[in-house]
Design a protein around this motif. Sequence first.
Motif, PDB file in Angstrom:
ATOM      1  N   GLU A   5      -6.523   1.466   3.271  1.00  0.00           N
ATOM      2  CA  GLU A   5      -5.764   1.353   2.020  1.00  0.00           C
ATOM      3  C   GLU A   5      -6.524   0.550   0.969  1.00  0.00           C
ATOM      4  O   GLU A   5      -5.995   0.262  -0.101  1.00  0.00           O
ATOM      5  CB  GLU A   5      -4.405   0.721   2.299  1.00  0.00           C
ATOM      6  CG  GLU A   5      -3.558   1.569   3.238  1.00  0.00           C
ATOM      7  CD  GLU A   5      -2.306   0.849   3.709  1.00  0.00           C
ATOM      8  OE1 GLU A   5      -2.040  -0.266   3.215  1.00  0.00           O
ATOM      9  OE2 GLU A   5      -1.596   1.398   4.570  1.00  0.00           O
ATOM     10  N   ASN A   6      -7.779   0.181   1.300  1.00  0.00           N
ATOM     11  CA  ASN A   6      -8.626  -0.522   0.349  1.00  0.00           C
ATOM     12  C   ASN A   6     -10.082  -0.307   0.761  1.00  0.00           C
ATOM     13  O   ASN A   6     -10.364   0.332   1.786  1.00  0.00           O
ATOM     14  CB  ASN A   6      -8.288  -2.017   0.305  1.00  0.00           C
ATOM     15  CG  ASN A   6      -8.334  -2.670   1.681  1.00  0.00           C
ATOM     16  OD1 ASN A   6      -9.361  -2.657   2.352  1.00  0.00           O
ATOM     17  ND2 ASN A   6      -7.194  -3.206   2.117  1.00  0.00           N
ATOM     18  N   ASP A  58      -5.218  -2.207  -3.796  1.00  0.00           N
ATOM     19  CA  ASP A  58      -4.953  -1.290  -2.687  1.00  0.00           C
ATOM     20  C   ASP A  58      -4.471   0.051  -3.232  1.00  0.00           C
ATOM     21  O   ASP A  58      -4.009   0.155  -4.369  1.00  0.00           O
ATOM     22  CB  ASP A  58      -3.906  -1.879  -1.747  1.00  0.00           C
ATOM     23  CG  ASP A  58      -4.460  -3.026  -0.899  1.00  0.00           C
ATOM     24  OD1 ASP A  58      -5.648  -3.342  -1.070  1.00  0.00           O
ATOM     25  OD2 ASP A  58      -3.687  -3.587  -0.107  1.00  0.00           O
TER      26      ASP A  58
END
Length: 298
Positions: free
Chosen positions: A137-138, A179
């Motif tokens: 997510e990042n 994110d």
Amino acid sequence: MILIISENHERTTNEVIRWLISLEKKFIRVHEDEVFVIKTKDRRIYVESERNCFFIDEITSVWYRRGGLRFLRKKYDDDAVDIYMNEHQHWLENYVRNYLENKKHINKESNYHINKLIVLDTAKEIGFDIPEYFLAENTENVKLNKTIIKPIAGNGILKFEDSHGFMYTSIVDKKEKEDFFTTFFQQKIEKDFEIRSFYLNRKVWSMAIFSQNDDQTKVDYRRYNKVKPNRNVPYNLPKDIEEKIIVLMDKLDLTSGSLDFIKSDDKFYFLEVNAVGQFGNVSFYCNYGLDYEIATSL
């Protein structure tokens, strides 16, 4: 009678139909905008739209290319009756689809949209070389310029009101500050060339795509260079790779599909399989006659 389920203007379908006409085979083509009503006559089930009408027991083989069978659902004023009849109609439609899928077939509407993550896990279990992949997510642990990003879903086309957008494979070259939605990352492989293979009934036809020498196509050959196209030539995968393809397609319950590989040194890296992927370029550039192969298989 051969049943073909496809999109209205799908070019590959047209080519196969030309062969069926030449071979004097009877067929019915269902378009994605057709809506059928299920009916009966003399204890036989038939389906009818404004364009087509056929008894389901007349169908001898089915080619699911794209689109799908759509049925008209009757509505009832009373909520309790409507809920009951909606379920009743659902199971009737389910029976018709299942009946047709149990005929001799090339792929099925019920399982053509396969999950890329499950495919990669399955391919890894079989023994394919797979570029390392992960979800995140990042970009905190992403190696810049050594990692690519691509869609989890197979269809990378965005349809807007007045235009279309395409989701291409891209190299991650910077960190993101915030994110984002869970995203698919994969190790970037330095390739010798790419391979597109077409699979049909336990046979494999492959084409080498020399995309690595063009900056426009080196990351994703689908960024076609129409001014100076990539060189495409017939190619024979090693026997053990073709055997693994057969095992994979059996596990996925697919009788046909397009598969992508990267050749790097002495390794063949498996990327993905698309049950309804394009194969016309493989047939055309390599003179494989895949349209004829499909027509005669049906």
